[in-house]
Design an enzyme around this catalytic site. Sequence first.
Site, PDB file in Angstrom:
ATOM      1  CD  GLN A 198     -17.315 -10.012  -9.057  1.00  8.37           C
ATOM      2  OE1 GLN A 198     -17.209 -11.015  -8.037  1.00  8.37           O
ATOM      3  NE2 GLN A 198     -16.173  -9.731  -9.653  1.00  8.37           N
ATOM      4  CB  ALA A 239     -16.188  -9.889   0.541  1.00  8.20           C
ATOM      5  CG  HIS A 240     -16.011 -11.699  -4.484  1.00  4.74           C
ATOM      6  ND1 HIS A 240     -15.770 -11.118  -5.639  1.00  4.74           N
ATOM      7  CD2 HIS A 240     -15.336 -11.556  -3.652  1.00  4.74           C
ATOM      8  CE1 HIS A 240     -14.621 -10.689  -5.618  1.00  4.74           C
ATOM      9  NE2 HIS A 240     -14.082 -10.780  -4.525  1.00  4.74           N
ATOM     10  CG  ASN A 241     -16.459 -16.651  -4.721  1.00  7.63           C
ATOM     11  OD1 ASN A 241     -16.554 -15.751  -5.493  1.00  7.63           O
ATOM     12  ND2 ASN A 241     -17.097 -17.811  -5.172  1.00  7.63           N
TER      13      ASN A 241
END
Lengths: 348, 348, 348
Positions: A198, A239-241
């Site tokens: 990541q 969460a991511h993005n």
Amino acid sequence: MQIAIKEIADLIKGKIVGDSTLTISALAKIDEAKSGELTFLYLPAYEKFFTNTKASAILVKPEFEKSRNDITYIEVNEPDKAFSSLIIHYFSPSFYLSGVDKTASIDNTAEIGADVALGKNVVVSAGCKIGNNAKIFHNTVLLENVEIGNDALIFQNVSIREGCKLGNKVIVHPGTVIGSDGFGYKQDEKGVYQKIPQIGNVIIEDDVEIGANVTIDRAAIGSTIIKKGVKIDNLVQIAHNVIIDENSVMSAQAGISGSTKIGKNCILAGQVGVVGHIEIADGTILTAQSGVSKSIKKSGFYFGSPAKELKTAKIIEAHSRNLPDYYKRITQLEEEVKRLKEKLNNNS
Amino acid sequence: MQIAIKEIADLIKGKIVGDSTLTISALAKIDEAKSGELTFLYLPAYEKFFTNTKASAILVKPEFEKSRNDITYIEVNEPDKAFSSLIIHYFSPSFYLSGVDKTASIDNTAEIGADVALGKNVVVSAGCKIGNNAKIFHNTVLLENVEIGNDALIFQNVSIREGCKLGNKVIVHPGTVIGSDGFGYKQDEKGVYQKIPQIGNVIIEDDVEIGANVTIDRAAIGSTIIKKGVKIDNLVQIAHNVIIDENSVMSAQAGISGSTKIGKNCILAGQVGVVGHIEIADGTILTAQSGVSKSIKKSGFYFGSPAKELKTAKIIEAHSRNLPDYYKRITQLEEEVKRLKEKLNNNS
Amino acid sequence: MQIAIKEIADLIKGKIVGDSTLTISALAKIDEAKSGELTFLYLPAYEKFFTNTKASAILVKPEFEKSRNDITYIEVNEPDKAFSSLIIHYFSPSFYLSGVDKTASIDNTAEIGADVALGKNVVVSAGCKIGNNAKIFHNTVLLENVEIGNDALIFQNVSIREGCKLGNKVIVHPGTVIGSDGFGYKQDEKGVYQKIPQIGNVIIEDDVEIGANVTIDRAAIGSTIIKKGVKIDNLVQIAHNVIIDENSVMSAQAGISGSTKIGKNCILAGQVGVVGHIEIADGTILTAQSGVSKSIKKSGFYFGSPAKELKTAKIIEAHSRNLPDYYKRITQLEEEVKRLKEKLNNNS
């Protein structure tokens, strides 16, 4: 602390009904107020406390029936907001942290602004930049190249991982984690999960407040972005993005899955869940425990898991409660139709 | 950083369509990519970004319609997995922690492997064993007799209580708690809860990754066990004596109650809840917010609270949305039957 | 450790059936017990392990069929509670923390009781009071004027903010945050959220146990109160001005919104959510994932989102599963009624 009630009435542009020479010693909730204190009445559910409150003064709407003579009223259109203004004016807390504690560890490549306060055992790693007047409490850890804006307030035991950037006047409550790895894997030919590095970061814009024990993952690539003025309650997962647009609020234990975009001025109530890779329109309100599985293109209230427009959800809920009745009616209809058929057959 | 596109195509066994002399400066998402960068297209929802992406090169499936001439394509069967391989190959992050910081506290009965890195204020208590090449970040605390395997990566502010054992290559993100007491009480004759000592531990096998602010309770007696290759997202709760079998994944905010066994290769989506003392079959997939109250013996997709097979849940959901219509039809049937009865009575 | 089975039987007032000269080396779960160990059987779901358990002795109900001769039985009415008593009697863990570590930071206005243990890097700020025999583990931070009672056990990485008060024998697990700001804002004329200072505190009474990574917000004004004997599991959220009355328990990931009052002896199961400004009657039991949107005035079991009495919820759930059948029956009724009408028209 003694505040003249006239000063208070002037401040909130209210009208005193009663003893205008009164002084106030503190602010309190209507069911807890003591003599000498000022309270307020706004939600109908709290009117039951009016008869017995020991408060000496109370903020009420102009139309409120002033049935007690032993209390002084201040009439104001929005008693709750006026009360908040008084808290802000008289009671804003100051946080007792100043200077850089000798146990704080600051890498010598870090840039520390003017009047920064760093608590005990704070870790500021290589390449970090801390803005003027920022306060960072005890045992908080910033990994490499973290940037913190001016006037930021970061409480204790917070973890911010490498490369994340926080704007001005950002507040972060204890135990929160910013920049942990997103949850990203690919299965190999045997079905075993292999970690996808990541390599992005988290960007948090000005005036954002983040509660306690929140988790905000770094982007797989690019940035997870929390825009200006967003407010995030405790134990929220981002969460991511994910991108959360300006001035949206998320209540406790809500969770947003990867790459989803939440619009401006949205409200996510407690324990709401939103799946990944969708978009939520500006001004959408997701009521508590809703589960959103598809993009929402039209703002409004939504409820349920899977979420529907609140009006629709309420209608379905009402019908569901009637299901035992519908079942009875279907069974009765079947019997009647059977009898009708028999009768008709006999007749013909 | 400049990488020849031919090198990239060779690495992922892809076919270049376009300028094979190109060099790539970075990897980026399709909606964020800049000139000189490589992106990928996999989910249909992202095809809308193709027209305007500034990327110089893109990974696509062979059948993708290559309507732009100003971009170079690499054809590959699984563009998302290929892109991940490139991130792993070129951009795996290295974590800047080496050596044992002088503020780390190591009990002299602890055994520390070769090339171990311990950050600032790390506490390693009596009887702990840390494997070779493990990295433990700042302010993390290991109580007595904790064991950490080789190549483990434990981030900051992590708490691991006495007697817990973590395998090789385990990753633990910040703020996570391993080995807290299970939630166990017995009511005395007055109904007051008396604590049952939780005298077991937690065993975490090799290749497990655990997100941020997760909680994994120690067993009441025996062990809570997270088996090889399990991946756990942020804010997950795992109660005492739970066993999670190999290669299962749990998304954020899911929770498993005491003594439940999750099979191999299961997927628990976000905010899923599972009651205690049940078993979930290998390969079961619980979709978001599902609540599981009984053992699942047959693998497959499940949804709802209480959880049902996803197909069944979808059918019921569709019928629920039709309830207002069914209600109308029942009411209309009742009227018609009433009229029929009257007519039949008149006729006879 | 070797304990005579007669001593065990005396302790739990049980009757030995089998070898009364046996000695026991440890306690274990029925599916994990080894030769020489004592186990118990209580839940029917675990009876399947009886045939093959390697335990040498087992606690059972008097009516249990004693089909194996190679195992010694102790008959007792409540085998689970008896087993817990044995754990408490023989295996209560002692926590290896004593004295004040030299890296602990104690403000010189703080009052520290007798026999207090403070771990490494613990921060005790100005005006704090710590009761006799309290243990506070490594890296825990108490801000100004925090009070901790006698015999309290506070684990590592806990954050307690200014002015919060904890009673005697309170236990707090790692990563928990007490006294973070409540989630309170007012929108200004432009709709931008302005923070309302949260000037109250948190009061936690005697004998309360709080799990790991829990968040308990300070009151906006007044106090958030957790009363005597309440037990709170991991990752629970308690908002500002909530009151939880005596002897109630809250399972993992439950959340209570602002100003709500939970009665005495309530049980909130995992992932339950309760909205703000309502009251839950004494003795109410909210089953897992319930979402409560209105006050509950009558104790009993509740389930669903929105929550209903469990009996009602189960009836509705059963009917929902029959919806495909009801749909078929409605459609068939419509056809039959149509045919009846035609027939009747033809007849007349």
